[in-house]
Motif scaffolding. Structure first.
Motif, PDB file in Angstrom:
ATOM      1  N   UNK A  52       0.849  -1.202   0.000  1.00 13.83           N
ATOM      2  CA  UNK A  52       0.000   0.000   0.000  1.00 13.83           C
ATOM      3  C   UNK A  52       0.881   1.248   0.000  1.00 13.83           C
ATOM      4  N   UNK A  53       1.872   1.250   0.859  1.00  9.10           N
ATOM      5  CA  UNK A  53       2.777   2.399   0.972  1.00  9.10           C
ATOM      6  C   UNK A  53       3.603   2.575  -0.299  1.00  9.10           C
ATOM      7  N   UNK A  54       3.968   1.473  -0.938  1.00  7.16           N
ATOM      8  CA  UNK A  54       4.736   1.545  -2.178  1.00  7.16           C
ATOM      9  C   UNK A  54       3.944   2.263  -3.262  1.00  7.16           C
ATOM     10  N   UNK A  55       2.664   1.946  -3.400  1.00 11.07           N
ATOM     11  CA  UNK A  55       1.854   2.624  -4.404  1.00 11.07           C
ATOM     12  C   UNK A  55       1.834   4.126  -4.154  1.00 11.07           C
ATOM     13  N   UNK A  56       1.628   4.515  -2.911  1.00 18.51           N
ATOM     14  CA  UNK A  56       1.599   5.946  -2.599  1.00 18.51           C
ATOM     15  C   UNK A  56       2.962   6.593  -2.789  1.00 18.51           C
ATOM     16  N   UNK A  57       4.037   5.852  -2.531  1.00 12.97           N
ATOM     17  CA  UNK A  57       5.389   6.356  -2.754  1.00 12.97           C
ATOM     18  C   UNK A  57       5.609   6.664  -4.232  1.00 12.97           C
ATOM     19  N   UNK A  58       5.057   5.843  -5.104  1.00 13.68           N
ATOM     20  CA  UNK A  58       5.201   6.056  -6.547  1.00 13.68           C
ATOM     21  C   UNK A  58       4.495   7.333  -6.996  1.00 13.68           C
ATOM     22  N   UNK A  59       3.541   7.793  -6.193  1.00  9.55           N
ATOM     23  CA  UNK A  59       2.787   9.010  -6.523  1.00  9.55           C
ATOM     24  C   UNK A  59       3.361  10.258  -5.869  1.00  9.55           C
ATOM     25  N   UNK A  60       4.190  10.092  -4.863  1.00  2.99           N
ATOM     26  CA  UNK A  60       4.663  11.215  -4.044  1.00  2.99           C
ATOM     27  C   UNK A  60       5.335  12.289  -4.883  1.00  2.99           C
TER      28      UNK A  60
ATOM     29  N   UNK B 118      -7.216   0.536  -6.429  1.00  2.00           N
ATOM     30  CA  UNK B 118      -6.824  -0.165  -5.206  1.00  2.00           C
ATOM     31  C   UNK B 118      -7.751   0.185  -4.044  1.00  2.00           C
ATOM     32  N   UNK B 119      -8.221   1.417  -3.972  1.00  2.00           N
ATOM     33  CA  UNK B 119      -9.204   1.787  -2.945  1.00  2.00           C
ATOM     34  C   UNK B 119     -10.477   0.968  -3.125  1.00  2.00           C
ATOM     35  N   UNK B 120     -10.914   0.830  -4.366  1.00  3.86           N
ATOM     36  CA  UNK B 120     -12.120   0.042  -4.639  1.00  3.86           C
ATOM     37  C   UNK B 120     -11.908  -1.431  -4.302  1.00  3.86           C
TER      38      UNK B 120
ATOM     39  N   UNK C 299      -6.968   6.180   1.759  1.00  4.01           N
ATOM     40  CA  UNK C 299      -6.542   6.021   3.158  1.00  4.01           C
ATOM     41  C   UNK C 299      -7.696   5.556   4.041  1.00  4.01           C
ATOM     42  N   UNK C 300      -8.884   6.087   3.786  1.00  3.49           N
ATOM     43  CA  UNK C 300     -10.054   5.679   4.574  1.00  3.49           C
ATOM     44  C   UNK C 300     -10.413   4.220   4.324  1.00  3.49           C
ATOM     45  N   UNK C 301     -10.368   3.786   3.072  1.00  7.13           N
ATOM     46  CA  UNK C 301     -10.697   2.387   2.766  1.00  7.13           C
ATOM     47  C   UNK C 301      -9.688   1.421   3.377  1.00  7.13           C
ATOM     48  N   UNK C 302      -8.423   1.803   3.405  1.00  4.53           N
ATOM     49  CA  UNK C 302      -7.412   0.966   4.064  1.00  4.53           C
ATOM     50  C   UNK C 302      -7.770   0.816   5.544  1.00  4.53           C
ATOM     51  N   UNK C 303      -8.086   1.922   6.194  1.00  3.76           N
ATOM     52  CA  UNK C 303      -8.422   1.875   7.626  1.00  3.76           C
ATOM     53  C   UNK C 303      -9.709   1.101   7.872  1.00  3.76           C
ATOM     54  N   UNK C 304     -10.716   1.319   7.069  1.00  4.24           N
ATOM     55  CA  UNK C 304     -11.977   0.597   7.238  1.00  4.24           C
ATOM     56  C   UNK C 304     -11.797  -0.894   6.963  1.00  4.24           C
TER      57      UNK C 304
ATOM     58  N   UNK D 299      -1.623  -5.581  -5.385  1.00  5.32           N
ATOM     59  CA  UNK D 299      -0.754  -4.413  -5.228  1.00  5.32           C
ATOM     60  C   UNK D 299       0.596  -4.624  -5.900  1.00  5.32           C
ATOM     61  N   UNK D 300       1.183  -5.799  -5.751  1.00 11.41           N
ATOM     62  CA  UNK D 300       2.504  -6.044  -6.343  1.00 11.41           C
ATOM     63  C   UNK D 300       2.456  -5.857  -7.859  1.00 11.41           C
ATOM     64  N   UNK D 301       1.406  -6.373  -8.479  1.00  6.32           N
ATOM     65  CA  UNK D 301       1.263  -6.235  -9.927  1.00  6.32           C
ATOM     66  C   UNK D 301       1.090  -4.765 -10.309  1.00  6.32           C
ATOM     67  N   UNK D 302       0.206  -4.085  -9.605  1.00  9.05           N
ATOM     68  CA  UNK D 302      -0.042  -2.680  -9.943  1.00  9.05           C
ATOM     69  C   UNK D 302       1.133  -1.778  -9.569  1.00  9.05           C
TER      70      UNK D 302
END
Length: 172
Positions: A31-39, A65-67, A112-117, A152-155
C-alpha cells in the motif's frame, strides 16, 4: 500553491513474525509503495497516461486499489452493504478510466479511509474465517490477504513504469 501527492513513510515488512503479522506487514508495504510512486506529483501528472497505448494512470491505480480494498475486505469478507466507490453498471472500470476530472486530494483521502476501514473489518478475525464468493466458493481471509498483496505487487509494477515515463524517477 500547487498540490502534490504527499510523501509516504514506507516500512519494511517483518522477516520473522507470525503469519498474520507478516501478511499485514506485506500488505501495508505494498500500500505504501503505491503511494510512494505518486509522491511529489501534481494532479495533472497523476492523471497522465504515460505508457502508450495504455490509458492507465497513477491516479487510476490509487482509485482501483481503494475500490479493491472496499470490495474484498468490506463488501465480500465483512458482508457490508456498501456500494462500489467508482463503478457504475454502464462503466464497471470507471475507477481506472474516468480520471480526467477526478480530484486526487479526495481520491487519496478515500484510499486512506478504505485501508483503515478494511483493517477494522478484519480486526479480531481469523485467517481461516471464510465467506461465500459471488461464484459460490468458500474463500478464506488468508486468501484475501494473499490476493490483495498480489494485486498491489502487480499494480506497483505498473506504477513503476508510469512514474519513470512521467519524470524519470525510479526506485525500489
Amino acid at each position: 500553491m500547487t498540490w502534490t501527492a504527499p510523501d509516504v513513510e514506507r516500512h519494511r515488512a517483518p522477516v520473522v513474525a507470525d503469519e498474520r503479522t507478516m501478511l499485514d506487514g506485506w500488505l501495508d508495504f505494498h500500500r505504501q509503495t503505491l503511494l510512494t510512486k505518486c509522491a511529489g506529483l501534481t494532479a495533472e501528472q497523476l492523471r497522465t497516461a504515460s505508457v502508450e497505448p495504455s490509458g492507465l494512470t497513477l491516479l487510476g491505480l490509487v482509485r482501483h486499489c481503494a475500490d479493491n480494498e472496499r470490495y474484498w475486505f468490506r463488501q465480500q469478507f465483512a458482508r457490508l452493504d456498501v456500494p462500489s466507490l467508482y463503478a457504475i453498471p454502464e462503466q464497471p472500470d470507471r475507477d481506472l478510466e474516468d480520471v480526467a476530472d477526478a480530484d486526487p486530494v479526495a481520491d487519496f483521502a478515500i484510499f486512506r479511509e478504505e485501508v483503515e476501514l478494511g483493517r477494522q473489518a478484519v480486526a479480531g478475525r481469523e485467517l481461516d474465517d471464510t465467506f461465500v464468493s459471488p461464484r459460490g466458493k468458500d474463500v478464506s481471509l488468508r486468501w484475501v490477504y494473499l490476493h490483495m498483496i498480489e494485486e498491489y505487487a502487480r499494480h506497483n509494477g505498473h506504477a513503476d513504469l508510469i512514474r519513470e515515463r512521467l519524470d524519470g524517477t525510479t526506485g525500489e
